[in-house]
Design a protein around this motif. Structure first.
Motif, PDB file in Angstrom:
ATOM      1  N   THR A   1      22.551  -1.126 -34.985  1.00  0.00           N
ATOM      2  CA  THR A   1      21.151  -1.536 -34.950  1.00  0.00           C
ATOM      3  C   THR A   1      20.990  -2.833 -35.740  1.00  0.00           C
ATOM      4  N   VAL A   2      20.010  -3.635 -35.357  1.00  0.00           N
ATOM      5  CA  VAL A   2      19.806  -4.933 -36.007  1.00  0.00           C
ATOM      6  C   VAL A   2      19.170  -4.712 -37.367  1.00  0.00           C
ATOM      7  N   SER A   3      19.375  -5.668 -38.256  1.00  0.00           N
ATOM      8  CA  SER A   3      18.929  -5.525 -39.640  1.00  0.00           C
ATOM      9  C   SER A   3      17.416  -5.531 -39.771  1.00  0.00           C
ATOM     10  N   ASP A   4      16.697  -6.217 -38.859  1.00  0.00           N
ATOM     11  CA  ASP A   4      15.238  -6.283 -38.980  1.00  0.00           C
ATOM     12  C   ASP A   4      14.546  -5.045 -38.423  1.00  0.00           C
ATOM     13  N   GLY A   5      15.326  -4.094 -37.889  1.00  0.00           N
ATOM     14  CA  GLY A   5      14.761  -2.832 -37.447  1.00  0.00           C
ATOM     15  C   GLY A   5      14.037  -2.878 -36.121  1.00  0.00           C
ATOM     16  N   THR A   6      14.211  -3.934 -35.334  1.00  0.00           N
ATOM     17  CA  THR A   6      13.556  -4.024 -34.035  1.00  0.00           C
ATOM     18  C   THR A   6      14.072  -2.932 -33.123  1.00  0.00           C
TER      19      THR A   6
ATOM     20  N   GLY B   1      15.164  -0.871 -29.924  1.00  0.00           N
ATOM     21  CA  GLY B   1      15.741  -1.226 -28.637  1.00  0.00           C
ATOM     22  C   GLY B   1      16.709  -2.382 -28.679  1.00  0.00           C
ATOM     23  N   LEU B   2      17.052  -2.869 -29.866  1.00  0.00           N
ATOM     24  CA  LEU B   2      17.996  -3.976 -30.001  1.00  0.00           C
ATOM     25  C   LEU B   2      19.266  -3.489 -30.688  1.00  0.00           C
ATOM     26  N   ALA B   3      20.394  -3.873 -30.145  1.00  0.00           N
ATOM     27  CA  ALA B   3      21.686  -3.629 -30.780  1.00  0.00           C
ATOM     28  C   ALA B   3      22.316  -4.976 -31.082  1.00  0.00           C
ATOM     29  N   GLY B   4      23.025  -5.053 -32.195  1.00  0.00           N
ATOM     30  CA  GLY B   4      23.616  -6.321 -32.605  1.00  0.00           C
ATOM     31  C   GLY B   4      24.986  -6.127 -33.201  1.00  0.00           C
ATOM     32  N   CYS B   5      25.738  -7.221 -33.238  1.00  0.00           N
ATOM     33  CA  CYS B   5      27.064  -7.237 -33.843  1.00  0.00           C
ATOM     34  C   CYS B   5      26.978  -7.960 -35.172  1.00  0.00           C
ATOM     35  N   GLY B   6      27.555  -7.363 -36.204  1.00  0.00           N
ATOM     36  CA  GLY B   6      27.513  -7.969 -37.531  1.00  0.00           C
ATOM     37  C   GLY B   6      28.584  -9.005 -37.766  1.00  0.00           C
ATOM     38  N   ALA B   7      29.437  -9.271 -36.773  1.00  0.00           N
ATOM     39  CA  ALA B   7      30.504 -10.260 -36.934  1.00  0.00           C
ATOM     40  C   ALA B   7      30.261 -11.525 -36.123  1.00  0.00           C
ATOM     41  N   CYS B   8      29.645 -11.392 -34.950  1.00  0.00           N
ATOM     42  CA  CYS B   8      29.338 -12.584 -34.142  1.00  0.00           C
ATOM     43  C   CYS B   8      27.846 -12.769 -33.929  1.00  0.00           C
ATOM     44  N   PHE B   9      27.022 -11.791 -34.388  1.00  0.00           N
ATOM     45  CA  PHE B   9      25.568 -11.861 -34.368  1.00  0.00           C
ATOM     46  C   PHE B   9      24.998 -11.983 -32.956  1.00  0.00           C
TER      47      PHE B   9
END
Length: 447
Positions: free
Chosen positions: A301-306, A308-316
């Motif tokens: 999950t993304v850091s801002d808590g949005t 329905g969004l998934a994110g990668c912490g290495a390539c963003f």
């Protein structure tokens, strides 16, 4: 005794007396007049107790004295200034890399001058196609390249080749500006981040599995927004079901509050493993396959808590999961498949073997390297083998043999590689072991 000697002795005694006696009142008064009043009053300062009890608020001396006795905060409690030149700090490197995430500010560039290379050299994206030095040297570079042309777009061969030459020349110039764009005294000009700065910390199986567990339970919290399992595309050589069945017991130590997964924290992970409380078949059925597939390949999950969004912490890279779910009015999804590997950036260590290796050696074969998700699969297998050795076969009674297909083959290949490595090492030792020439025995002459 002569008169001259008596006179000298008298003068000597007078000098000794003047040194031992206090100064006269005239001299003391003169000295006091020459010294400022603020200093002379210090000799008669009241004690700190008297200052607290009877000190006057209007007395500047009392105020100054009380202030000087106030305890000062230690240096550790004060706000420390973050250093700008920290090429060894991975977190600061990722902070700089994240500034290139927005597509309205930065477009894709060739690998020699992509966002990773700029971030390694202390640059961050501050404006549209503009990078600035984080060290405060004032360096700023606008990175613009002409668009690539293709013969299929209606351009002739000569124009396409000319555009390629221009791009190659600009890439070469921007490669120099990675370091030369900094000020002459800027430390980023002489040294950047190491090639291993982008590497994922997956060498320790416990750390790797702990990260997988955190990502999985974060994704499960938005279970209703995850795409269906059949829409999540994984590599063909990855055995998802087999990996789920050999997950260590500590992976199930904390579960989500929704649905079938309820919070059931065991008393001790070691006791749970020893007693065989966790049944692999039962716990594997409760695993959300979509969330596990995303988490296994580095998505969170993304850091801002949005939602329905998934994110990668290495390539963003970010994914809008709603684009892979049918709409409420019955319309089809925007995309049919969510490829968990292809959606990463090309340089992401989760999918890029060279980035995860970080050695930078051109002599290394890409086939001998491992990317992030392959190392994570090995970490789970390693943890499973350790568990089998420590607890015997009791905890693996419920594990289907088909769940660990390929593990024996991986073990055989690894043993073959180890055997080859030891044979090479023995040959090198033999080559370096130069025997000393034998000493000839002395010839004794007969008497």
């Amino acid at each position: 005794m002569s008169y001259a000697l008596v006179t000298k002795k008298r003068k000597f005694n007078r000098v000794l007396d003047s040194l031992s006696k206090p100064p006269s009142s005239d001299v003391a008064a003169k000295t006091t007049n020459d010294v400022p009043a603020s200093i002379t009053r210090t000799a008669t300062l009241p004690s700190i107790k008297k200052v607290r009890v009877s000190g006057s608020e209007n007395d500047p001396l009392v105020i100054r004295t009380s202030v000087t006795n106030v305890s000062r905060p230690s240096s550790s409690s004060s706000t420390a200034v973050r250093p700008n030149f920290v090429p060894w700090d991975r977190e600061r490197f990722l902070e700089r890399l994240e500034t290139f995430r927005r597509v309205d500010k930065w477009s894709s560039k060739p690998s020699a001058v992509n966002e990773v290379e700029w971030a390694k050299r202390g640059w961050s994206c501050t404006d549209t196609e503009r990078v600035s030095c984080v060290g405060g040297c004032g360096g700023s570079v606008v990175v613009k390249l002409p668009d690539e042309l293709d013969e299929l777009d209606g351009y002739d061969i000569e124009k396409v080749e000319e555009r390629k030459e221009v791009r190659a020349k600009l890439v070469e110039e921007y490669t120099k500006l990675l370091s030369e764009g900094h000020g002459l005294t800027c430390p980023w000009r002489n040294k950047g981040c190491d090639a291993t700065i982008h590497r994922l910390q997956l060498a320790n199986p416990d750390v790797a599995i702990s990260g997988l567990k955190a990502r999985y339970y974060n994704l499960v919290k938005m279970e209703s927004k995850l795409p269906a399992r059949e829409r999540v595309e994984i590599p063909e050589d990855f055995n998802l079901e087999g990996t789920v069945r050999i997950l260590p017991p500590e992976f199930y130590a904390q579960k989500n509050n929704k649905g079938k997964s309820e919070v059931q924290a065991p008393d001790s992970q070691d006791q749970e493993a020893a007693k065989g409380i966790v049944s692999s078949k039962e716990t594997a059925q409760n695993i959300n396959r979509s969330a596990f597939a995303l988490a296994f390949f580095g998505w969170d999950t993304v850091s801002d808590g949005t939602a329905g969004l998934a994110g990668c912490g290495a390539c963003f890279r970010r994914l809008g999961l709603w684009m892979y779910k049918p709409k409420e009015n019955g319309e089809l999804t925007v995309y049919e498949k969510l490829n968990v590997v292809a959606e990463h950036m090309d340089y992401c260590p989760w999918v890029n073997k060279a980035t995860q290796s970080g050695s930078g050696k051109k002599s290394e074969r890409i086939e001998d390297l491992y990317n992030g998700w392959e190392l994570l699969a090995q970490a789970i297998k390693t943890k499973h083998r350790r568990l089998v050795r420590s607890t015997g076969s009791e905890i693996t009674k419920d594990i289907d043999t088909s769940s660990i297909d390929g593990m024996s083959q991986d073990g055989d290949s690894q043993r073959a590689k180890d055997k080859e490595w030891w044979s090479k090492l023995r040959r090198v030792r033999q080559a370096l072991n130069v025997k000393a020439p034998k000493k000839s025995k002395p010839v004794h002459s007969s008497p």
